[in-house]
Write a protein that holds these residues in place. Structure first.
Motif, PDB file in Angstrom:
ATOM      1  N   LYS A 360      48.974  94.045  52.612  1.00 19.47           N
ATOM      2  CA  LYS A 360      49.532  92.707  52.375  1.00 19.47           C
ATOM      3  C   LYS A 360      50.624  92.825  51.329  1.00 19.47           C
ATOM      4  O   LYS A 360      51.744  92.410  51.556  1.00 19.47           O
ATOM      5  N   THR A 361      50.280  93.392  50.187  1.00 22.49           N
ATOM      6  CA  THR A 361      51.311  93.688  49.186  1.00 22.49           C
ATOM      7  C   THR A 361      51.256  95.186  48.916  1.00 22.49           C
ATOM      8  O   THR A 361      51.920  95.952  49.591  1.00 22.49           O
ATOM      9  N   ARG A 362      50.389  95.598  47.989  1.00 24.57           N
ATOM     10  CA  ARG A 362      50.215  97.024  47.752  1.00 24.57           C
ATOM     11  C   ARG A 362      48.828  97.218  47.193  1.00 24.57           C
ATOM     12  O   ARG A 362      48.278  96.333  46.538  1.00 24.57           O
ATOM     13  N   GLU A 363      48.240  98.395  47.403  1.00 28.18           N
ATOM     14  CA  GLU A 363      46.833  98.612  47.047  1.00 28.18           C
ATOM     15  C   GLU A 363      46.543  98.379  45.562  1.00 28.18           C
ATOM     16  O   GLU A 363      45.465  97.970  45.184  1.00 28.18           O
ATOM     17  N   ASP A 364      47.542  98.649  44.703  1.00 32.36           N
ATOM     18  CA  ASP A 364      47.292  98.557  43.270  1.00 32.36           C
ATOM     19  C   ASP A 364      47.465  97.143  42.716  1.00 32.36           C
ATOM     20  O   ASP A 364      47.261  96.903  41.539  1.00 32.36           O
ATOM     21  N   HIS A 365      47.834  96.192  43.580  1.00 32.82           N
ATOM     22  CA  HIS A 365      48.217  94.859  43.108  1.00 32.82           C
ATOM     23  C   HIS A 365      47.131  94.191  42.247  1.00 32.82           C
ATOM     24  O   HIS A 365      47.381  93.768  41.126  1.00 32.82           O
ATOM     25  N   ALA A 366      45.902  94.129  42.780  1.00 29.81           N
ATOM     26  CA  ALA A 366      44.835  93.412  42.068  1.00 29.81           C
ATOM     27  C   ALA A 366      44.575  94.045  40.704  1.00 29.81           C
ATOM     28  O   ALA A 366      44.457  93.352  39.689  1.00 29.81           O
ATOM     29  N   ASN A 367      44.503  95.372  40.676  1.00 28.70           N
ATOM     30  CA  ASN A 367      44.240  96.076  39.413  1.00 28.70           C
ATOM     31  C   ASN A 367      45.357  95.854  38.402  1.00 28.70           C
ATOM     32  O   ASN A 367      45.103  95.542  37.245  1.00 28.70           O
ATOM     33  N   VAL A 368      46.596  96.014  38.845  1.00 27.41           N
ATOM     34  CA  VAL A 368      47.727  95.835  37.935  1.00 27.41           C
ATOM     35  C   VAL A 368      47.735  94.418  37.392  1.00 27.41           C
ATOM     36  O   VAL A 368      47.938  94.179  36.201  1.00 27.41           O
ATOM     37  N   MET A 369      47.475  93.461  38.285  1.00 28.81           N
ATOM     38  CA  MET A 369      47.452  92.059  37.876  1.00 28.81           C
ATOM     39  C   MET A 369      46.423  91.832  36.765  1.00 28.81           C
ATOM     40  O   MET A 369      46.739  91.287  35.717  1.00 28.81           O
ATOM     41  N   ASN A 370      45.192  92.307  36.982  1.00 29.15           N
ATOM     42  CA  ASN A 370      44.154  92.103  35.973  1.00 29.15           C
ATOM     43  C   ASN A 370      44.495  92.788  34.668  1.00 29.15           C
ATOM     44  O   ASN A 370      44.280  92.240  33.592  1.00 29.15           O
ATOM     45  N   GLN A 371      45.039  93.995  34.782  1.00 27.40           N
ATOM     46  CA  GLN A 371      45.363  94.735  33.572  1.00 27.40           C
ATOM     47  C   GLN A 371      46.469  94.032  32.786  1.00 27.40           C
ATOM     48  O   GLN A 371      46.397  93.897  31.577  1.00 27.40           O
ATOM     49  N   LEU A 372      47.483  93.559  33.503  1.00 27.87           N
ATOM     50  CA  LEU A 372      48.585  92.883  32.822  1.00 27.87           C
ATOM     51  C   LEU A 372      48.094  91.611  32.135  1.00 27.87           C
ATOM     52  O   LEU A 372      48.434  91.339  30.991  1.00 27.87           O
ATOM     53  N   PHE A 373      47.283  90.859  32.839  1.00 31.02           N
ATOM     54  CA  PHE A 373      46.736  89.636  32.254  1.00 31.02           C
ATOM     55  C   PHE A 373      45.988  89.946  30.974  1.00 31.02           C
ATOM     56  O   PHE A 373      46.225  89.368  29.921  1.00 31.02           O
ATOM     57  N   ALA A 374      45.043  90.894  31.077  1.00 30.10           N
ATOM     58  CA  ALA A 374      44.183  91.191  29.940  1.00 30.10           C
ATOM     59  C   ALA A 374      45.016  91.732  28.780  1.00 30.10           C
ATOM     60  O   ALA A 374      44.825  91.332  27.625  1.00 30.10           O
ATOM     61  N   SER A 375      45.980  92.611  29.097  1.00 28.30           N
ATOM     62  CA  SER A 375      46.768  93.227  28.026  1.00 28.30           C
ATOM     63  C   SER A 375      47.674  92.204  27.362  1.00 28.30           C
ATOM     64  O   SER A 375      47.821  92.182  26.138  1.00 28.30           O
ATOM     65  N   TYR A 376      48.291  91.376  28.185  1.00 32.18           N
ATOM     66  CA  TYR A 376      49.175  90.348  27.629  1.00 32.18           C
ATOM     67  C   TYR A 376      48.376  89.398  26.738  1.00 32.18           C
ATOM     68  O   TYR A 376      48.799  89.054  25.633  1.00 32.18           O
TER      69      TYR A 376
END
Lengths: 470, 584
Positions: A360-376
């Motif tokens: 749909k987008t890319r396999e890492d999308h969900a992980n990157v999203m969560n990591q960016l949210f948490a880190s930000y």
């Protein structure tokens, strides 16, 4: 035979009361002829044996009790429609204002519509690429979703909405696409921005616009979004088009509703808004969606300006309970010169999980999203701490998080008004930012994805992730 | 049949004149379109009716027909796997007969009249039976055995009982009562929704309703027969928590009421449940689920009725001796529907425009839950648990719906949007949530899960409490002002939050956690804490402890599969050896 009544007994605010009525129906369309010959339209709000309460869309100025004639038309409000409607501009109650001819109707549709049977719905799961990183990666929009923009006065929601309308596309295939735009009580400048922007980019050919300006009658705003959604339903579910509906500004709509409610002396709910505001808004918003076996879809982006940027005000509050998430604009980011000023932390897209990932987008999308949210979030928190205690009080690792969150705003959130990033580009920027913090901190990303996507050749001097010196 | 004339229409409220024999809450049909309505106020011969469908185009002078029946649900085999609207119209049938949109005056039987079921009698000719006795069974779905009970109010001797394939309206048995009259027993029964189904006795709750959610099961458990509420502002993950409970809880029957919520959420349930496998039976979840969907754009009066429709069906299965869980999303929409109707009736409003009877309605709804001894001579027990979501405007818990709900429920899962922003899900706040069932459940937990359960739970909650206090200090004077011991508390609390409480509903392994595994994860975290406490006295720093490789294993512990729980004891011994090695 249509009877004509000369029996108006009361005029109050946007309402008139007509007496001695016979055979009038609830929500019937009404025509009011003023003594000057001007014709206005209205709708029956309440009906008893011999009395009808009618709301007049164009306002009651100039209506008198002795000479004004009232006709009940024996039908509910309908929108005449055919495919010719594309490319046209109408006023808030559906009359052409672009000097074009009347629409020759293929059919006439009741603007109140009917609720979609929940069983007939298809779940929205097609990723829409808007080209805006903070939406695509973190608050993904999918086809058939209703995702409002919570804005404030003076924030660039109009720019953002038109950028979305311009850039939105589903990856992979070309499909029939249309934009339905309903303006309620917005200024001439804002309306003009949309119209000229749509003209500039050629989007006008694929658009239908319903425009009620700030100086147009307030009560008319109650029917404007219904016209737009009826039009969208026709295009989507009968003509198989993917329709993006923009409703702006819902705050004005709700205020019109309040005005009518107050004139009827109804028991008010919070802040004077009627108790049925939730139901009323739901009747609009829930018309978005997909239907099993139908090609088209309706994606809905209502825009509302939060009074005093207050998210708990009844309008954004009730909207948030109905829509599938929200995009919240931040005044603070706007002042920092960041466009689009999307505050990603309280923003949310509820349907993103089904629209992202492999294929749909890319396999890492969900992980990157969560990591960016948490880190930000952590970076922002550390920054608040630094404000009180001074930067020296931060640990080494917290300083890195602060650097990440600053760069996140400058590099990831900020982008040009015509910058159309692909989802890969957006994700790669995210990965680049994540190099700022140590690899062990990437707790929300699977090891194999870190292995595959984390850039190793980026040094701390890289200008792309060093916009803000940390 | 009595007919009357409409004299007033205002939104969903219609007033009709000429219904002399009408009773409160009788169902009526409005106009020639036969819109379904219910009488909610009587005044001499005029009746105020709430109409369950859109009333546009209706006007004074049109007819209203009485049915002399209160609003009732149909109870029979065929309920499981169905999706109904608020007044039990089957939405799948409406789609095939009326199309993709719900149009007015649509009618359909709630229970399929043509389908034949294999009726397996249990009683035999000559048996003496009383109300509630199970006289036979029908395999309703691959999981659920539907028990056919003697209808309430009938007792006597079975004259005939048949074994065959029957439709729900066929006679399956004949019962002769004391007066000698013969009752034909059919599988189909009706029950008025506003009247609770009777039982012999209410009993105190005994066992937890296991949900597979760590925060809930370990910290704030609900019992079978218990009542809980989840208030939370939008975006705090209320719906996901509710979906998780309905997916994974160990009740035999699930009733999910989507009351005034999003259409797409119901679609999600509809598409997902047939795919998901029930961890207890290995069959699709849909085989034990009944859905009531009255989305926010469907008529408001039917929304008011939907929770009653749902709970009456739930009670029916409880009466068969099942553990039933009812999930209502959201009771605020139900309360708002009451407010809307009340406003149209021009009643004197109470707080925030809600009717004065709001509190009574809410508490009598929640009181229909419980563990009960059912009617019938076999003294079977059934439970009905209620989990109600509340959507407080602006997240403000002081509003009337939340406050009235908190007065009756025993479990409070407090959702916080600030946790949701940090993507801490489920966003249940560990400091403000509570469960009053805990003391009653201690024995069960200690026996079934582990001796130290209670101690472990209390210790870890205390650490989280301490964390909150320490964070205050950190905010004022910085982290360096803390002693190593306090830093360890912060570290362990963070570990409890991130490695235990945080649970990913969308991860296959993490979505459901057995109580055993929950216990083991928490035990690991606390084992690390206790061992670390010993070594920091010898001057070992937090940094050194954090650098231990076993830390990473604790973080990943939640992804250990259920069949692999042995791994925990290995990690535990690694903790002991690695932590003690720091002093070398």
């Amino acid at each position: 035979m249509i009877k004509e009544y000369l029996t108006i007994s009361d005029v109050a605010g946007p309402l008139i009361v007509v007496e001695k009525t016979i055979d009038v129906k609830y929500q019937e369309l009404v025509e009011i002829e003023l003594s000057s010959g001007e014709i206005r339209r209205g709708q029956v709000l309440e009906i008893t044996e011999d009395k009808a309460v009618v709301q007049v869309f164009e306002g009651t100025t100039g209506i008198d009790v002795s000479n004004t004639k009232v006709r009940f038309l024996g039908k509910v409000i309908e929108l005449p429609i055919s495919l010719d409607i594309l490319g046209r501009i109408f006023d808030g109650s559906g009359r052409p204002i672009d000097d074009g001819p009347q629409i020759i109707a293929e059919k006439k549709l009741d603007i109140n519509g009917n609720p979609i049977n929940p069983y007939a719905r298809d779940y929205p799961n097609n990723f829409i690429q808007t080209g805006i990183s903070s939406i695509d990666v973190l608050n993904t929009l999918v086809r058939g979703q209703k995702l409002p923009i919570f804005s404030g006065s003076g924030l660039p929601h109009a720019k953002l909405a038109s950028q979305i309308a311009r850039q939105a596309k589903v990856l992979g295939k070309e499909e029939k696409f249309a934009v339905v735009f309903a303006a309620m009580g917005i200024t001439f400048e804002e309306a003009n921005f949309f119209i000229s922007d749509f003209r500039r980019t050629g989007a006008i050919e694929k658009s239908v616009m319903f425009v009620n300006l700030a100086n147009n009658p307030a009560v008319e705003r109650i029917i404007t979004p219904r016209m737009a959604l009826t039009c969208a339903e026709y295009l989507a579910f009968e003509k198989g088009m993917h329709v993006l509906v923009i409703l702006t500004d819902m705050t004005n709509y709700c205020e019109a509703l309040r005005e009518v409610s107050a004139a009827r002396k109804e028991v008010p709910g919070r802040r004077g808004y009627p108790g049925y505001l939730y139901t009323d808004l739901a009747n609009l918003y829930e018309r978005a969606g997909r239907i099993k076996g139908k090609k088209g879809s309706i994606t809905l982006i209502p825009i509302l300006t939060m009074p005093e940027d207050d998210k708990t005000h009844p309008i954004p509050d009730l909207t948030g309970y109905i829509t599938e998430g929200q995009i919240i604009l931040s005044r603070e980011l706007h002042h920092k010169g960041i466009y689009p000023p999307i505050n990603v932390l309280p923003s949310l897209s509820r349907l993103k999980d089904k629209g992202i990932g492999l294929n749909k987008t890319r396999e890492d999308h969900a992980n990157v999203m969560n990591q960016l949210f948490a880190s930000y979030a952590r970076g922002k928190e550390a920054k608040e701490l630094a404000v009180i205690l001074g930067e020296a009080a931060l640990t080494e690792i917290d300083k890195k998080y602060v650097k990440l969150s600053d760069n996140f705003e400058e590099v990831f959130v900020k982008q040009g008004e015509d910058e159309n990033r692909t989802i890969e580009e957006s994700l790669n920027i995210g990965w680049k930012l994540l190099t700022i913090i140590p690899k062990e901190e990437l707790k929300r990303i699977k090891d194999e994805l870190i292995e595959k996507y984390l850039p190793t050749d980026i040094t701390m001097e890289d200008k792309d992730i060093n916009v803000v010196k940390g | 049949m009595e007919t009357a004339k409409i004299i007033k229409v205002a939104g969903p409220v219609v007033v009709a004149k000429g219904l002399k024999n009408a009773k409160m809450y009788d169902v009526v049909k409005v106009s020639s379109q036969k819109l379904i309505g219910e009488i909610i106020e009587l005044n001499r011969d005029s009746a105020t009716i709430q109409v369950y469908e859109e009333t546009s185009g209706i006007g004074p002078g049109e007819s209203v027909f009485s049915t002399d029946m209160p609003l009732s649900v149909e109870l029979a085999p065929g309920l499981i796997s169905s999706i109904y609207d608020g007044i039990q119209r089957p939405l799948d049938i409406l789609k095939s007969t009326k199309g993709d949109f719900i149009t007015r005056g649509a009618e359909a039987f709630a229970i399929d009249r043509k389908k034949k079921w294999d009726f397996e009698p249990i009683s035999k000719k000559g048996d003496k039976v009383i109300s509630g006795d199970i006289i036979g069974t029908v395999q309703e779905s691959s999981i659920v055995k539907h028990k056919i009970m003697v209808p309430y109010g009938i007792q006597g001797e079975i004259k005939e009982i048949y074994k065959d394939k029957f439709t729900v309206t066929d006679t399956i048995a004949l019962i002769k009562d004391r007066e000698g009259s013969i009752h034909e027993i059919k599988m189909l029964q009706k029950w008025p929704v506003r009247e609770p189904r009777p039982y012999k006795k209410k009993l105190p709750p005994l066992e937890p309703l296991i949900t597979g959610q760590r925060t809930i099961d370990m910290f704030f458990p609900i019992t079978k027969g218990g009542k809980a509420c989840i208030p939370g502002p939008f975006g705090s993950g209320k719906t996901v928590v509710q979906h998780q409970i309905s997916k994974w809880c160990n009740a035999e029957i699930i009733l999910f009421i989507g009351c005034g919520e999003r259409g797409n959420e119901m679609t999600d349930v509809l598409l997902e449940f047939p795919e998901l496998i029930d961890p207890y039976s290995g069959k699709p979840l849909m085989e034990r689920t009944i859905l009531i969907a009255n989305t926010s754009n469907m008529p408001v009066a039917a929304r008011e009725a939907s929770v009653y429709t749902g709970i009456t069906i739930a009670e029916y299965y409880r009466d068969m001796g099942y553990n039933v869980a009812l999930i209502a999303d959201s009771t605020s929409r139900w309360a708002e529907a009451m407010r809307e109707i009340s406003g149209r009736l021009e009643e004197m409003p109470g707080e925030e425009g809600f009717p004065a009877y709001l509190g009574t309605r809410i508490s009598s709804f929640y009181e229909r839950s419980g563990r009960v001894r059912c009617h019938g001579s076999d003294d079977r027990e059934g439970t009905l648990s209620i989990v109600g979501a509340v959507s407080p405007p602006g997240g403000d818990l002081s509003e009337p719906v939340t406050q009235n709900t908190l007065r009756t429920v025993q479990v409070f899962w407090s959702l916080q949007d600030k946790l949701a922003y940090k993507r801490h899900f489920p966003a249940i706040d560990w400091l403000t949530s509570y469960s009053l069932y805990l003391s009653g459940l201690t024995e069960y937990y200690n026996k079934k899960i582990g001796e130290e359960y209670m101690e472990l739970r209390n210790k870890s909650l205390a650490l989280l409490q301490e964390e909150a206090e320490l964070e205050e200090i950190v905010r004022l004077v910085g982290v360096d002002a803390l002693s190593t011991h306090e830093k360890l508390i912060l570290e362990t609390a963070r570990s409890i939050r991130e490695d235990f409480l945080l649970q990913d509903a969308f991860d296959i392994t993490d979505s459901y956690s057995s109580t055993k595994k929950q216990f083991l994860i928490l035990k690991l975290i606390m084992a690390f804490h206790e061992n670390a406490e010993k070594v920091i006295e010898n001057g070992v720093t937090i940094e050194k402890l954090n650098a231990l490789p076993v830390k990473a294993k604790i973080i990943r512990a939640k992804y250990i599969e259920e069949k692999n729980l042995k791994a925990f004891s290995e990690i535990e011994s690694e903790i002991i050896s690695q932590v003690s090695s720091t002093t070398d």
